[in-house]
Design a protein around this motif. Structure first.
Motif: not given
Length: 139
Positions: A4-6, A77-78, A96-99, A137-138
């Motif tokens: 996945t892209a950074d 994502g939260v 919140v997760r980016f996106g 996301e880690r």
């Protein structure tokens, strides 16, 4: 597994960086509310109606219950950062997760926590969910 892209290289991340650089003013009344809570020593309580009368539940119990509910009901994502019961409201701080669409995720969590607290305590409490951070996301 596909790589996945950074997200930090995503141009939309610039808006997050710009927001992080802005000074956020202290909300009106926050300092006074915190000082009142400290002076009170966490003695906020909720009266729970019952057939045999009222049951008084301490703020610490409400906080623990709300934290457990929020963690279990948080949308994908939260992440729940902190929970506190203050007077007649429960304050929930989340990342919140980016996106993730922050306002939708916060509203979904607010509704879920409000409903479950109401079911378990038999009384309605205001629940406020505040998005205080964005994470990626880690790996």
């Amino acid at each position: 597994m596909a790589e996945t892209a950074d997200p930090e290289r995503d141009p939309r991340w610039d808006a997050v960086r710009a927001a992080a650089r802005r000074r956020v003013p202290t909300p009106p009344g926050l300092v006074e509310r915190v000082l009142r809570a400290v002076a009170r020593g966490g003695r906020t309580a909720v009266d729970v109606p019952g057939e045999a009368g009222r049951l008084r539940v301490t703020g610490d119990v409400v906080t623990r219950l709300a934290r457990t509910i929020a963690a279990a009901r948080a949308p994908d994502g939260v992440r729940v950062s902190a929970v506190a019961a203050e007077d007649d409201a429960v304050e929930v701080l989340v990342s919140v997760r980016f996106g993730v669409v922050a306002d939708r995720a916060a509203e979904a969590l607010r509704r879920a926590v409000t409903a479950e607290l109401g079911r378990q305590l038999g009384t309605t409490m205001a629940v406020n969910v505040h998005v205080v951070d964005v994470h990626r996301e880690r790996d």
